[in-house]
Design an enzyme around this catalytic site. Sequence first.
Site, PDB file in Angstrom:
ATOM      1  N   GLY A 184       0.802  -1.206   0.000  1.00 29.71           N
ATOM      2  CA  GLY A 184       0.000   0.000   0.000  1.00 29.71           C
ATOM      3  C   GLY A 184       0.838   1.262   0.000  1.00 29.71           C
ATOM      4  N   GLN A 230      -7.778  -2.923  -3.140  1.00 24.93           N
ATOM      5  CA  GLN A 230      -8.533  -1.775  -2.629  1.00 24.93           C
ATOM      6  C   GLN A 230      -7.634  -0.559  -2.409  1.00 24.93           C
ATOM      7  OE1 GLN A 230      -7.940  -1.410   0.957  1.00 24.93           O
ATOM      8  NE2 GLN A 230      -9.566  -0.035   1.659  1.00 24.93           N
ATOM      9  N   ARG A 231      -6.301  -0.763  -2.296  1.00 23.84           N
ATOM     10  CA  ARG A 231      -5.405   0.345  -1.979  1.00 23.84           C
ATOM     11  C   ARG A 231      -4.032   0.253  -2.636  1.00 23.84           C
ATOM     12  NH1 ARG A 231      -5.682  -3.508   1.430  1.00 23.84           N
ATOM     13  NH2 ARG A 231      -3.888  -4.321   2.572  1.00 23.84           N
ATOM     14  N   LYS A 244       4.613  -9.778  -6.188  1.00 23.65           N
ATOM     15  CA  LYS A 244       4.567  -8.324  -6.327  1.00 23.65           C
ATOM     16  C   LYS A 244       5.831  -7.794  -6.989  1.00 23.65           C
ATOM     17  CE  LYS A 244       1.490  -7.403  -2.417  1.00 23.65           C
ATOM     18  NZ  LYS A 244       1.346  -6.793  -1.080  1.00 23.65           N
ATOM     19  N   CYS A 260      13.106   4.427  20.115  1.00 23.62           N
ATOM     20  CA  CYS A 260      12.794   5.465  21.105  1.00 23.62           C
ATOM     21  C   CYS A 260      11.285   5.626  21.253  1.00 23.62           C
ATOM     22  CB  CYS A 260      13.403   6.806  20.687  1.00 23.62           C
ATOM     23  SG  CYS A 260      15.191   6.918  20.870  1.00 23.62           S
ATOM     24  N   CYS A 302      -4.963  -4.006   9.637  1.00 27.06           N
ATOM     25  CA  CYS A 302      -5.940  -3.720   8.589  1.00 27.06           C
ATOM     26  C   CYS A 302      -6.865  -4.893   8.291  1.00 27.06           C
ATOM     27  CB  CYS A 302      -5.208  -3.299   7.308  1.00 27.06           C
ATOM     28  SG  CYS A 302      -4.298  -1.760   7.475  1.00 27.06           S
TER      29      CYS A 302
END
Length: 284
Positions: free
Chosen positions: A48, A79-80, A93, A181, A193
């Site tokens: 994404g 979707q994204r 990918k 940190c 998600c």
Amino acid sequence: MNLQNLSDVTLTPHELSRYSRHIFLKEIGKKGQLKLKKSTIIVIGAGGLGSPLLLYLTAAGIGKIKVIDYDIVSLTNLQRQILYRMEDVGRLKSEVALDQLIKLNPEISIEFTSERLTPKNAYNIIDKVDLVVDGSDNFATRFLVNDVCYFKKIPLITGGVLQFYGMVMGIIPQETPCYRCLFERPPEYVENCSTVGVLGPVVGVIGTIMATEVIKFLLGLTPNIMGNLLRYESLSLEFRIHPLPQNESCSICGKNPLIKSFDQTLSDYYEICLSQPSFLNENS
């Protein structure tokens, strides 16, 4: 970064036309575009956040982009994750993204590594670059990338999203606070998600901000995200930026660090961390 000597790079007439809208900007100009052409970066994740990141950085003319992603395209990604299409479902990918990015800009160098980062390979894979950009989807990788960058003194920009919220932070090892940190240890449970959802365009907003900050950093433009944390809440339409908090008890950059070399990045910690979903997990 060793980008001061630009005598060994030039812009072809075709590149002068391609990048003319950059070159028209007084903050960039021809010299700035040459800096981008000479830059080498690593992008962790082609999901994404990686999708808008890679599209914009490829289009911008970053000279060499190394991408690390071992995942395959799933239906829920579409979707994204705007690099991919229906016909790509089930494919690596790395294969799909490489094909798309080369079509966008065949004049730069793009390399993919199709394997998961682990304590055994990360120190060799993340090397000899001007900047690391982390859009990964789990605590294990985020802590691991932070540790490698710290000991190799490589600047790092990292981001994440969840539901309607996103964040971006920038780290210059041994100059600014680090990822540990802010997140000292992996939580026992974190929503992601796949269980609570994410608004697709928010991923695009954060990925695009990350791409903008990558370009600004490589060009030496200030102020920038380094040493800062940017938070975005889309429902209330709020952007907030804060200095990264310095944690004196940080296990890697605190006053009495427990981790004094990369060899001390423990594999058992990595395995425990890997079993947990990530805070701001955009890839689930």
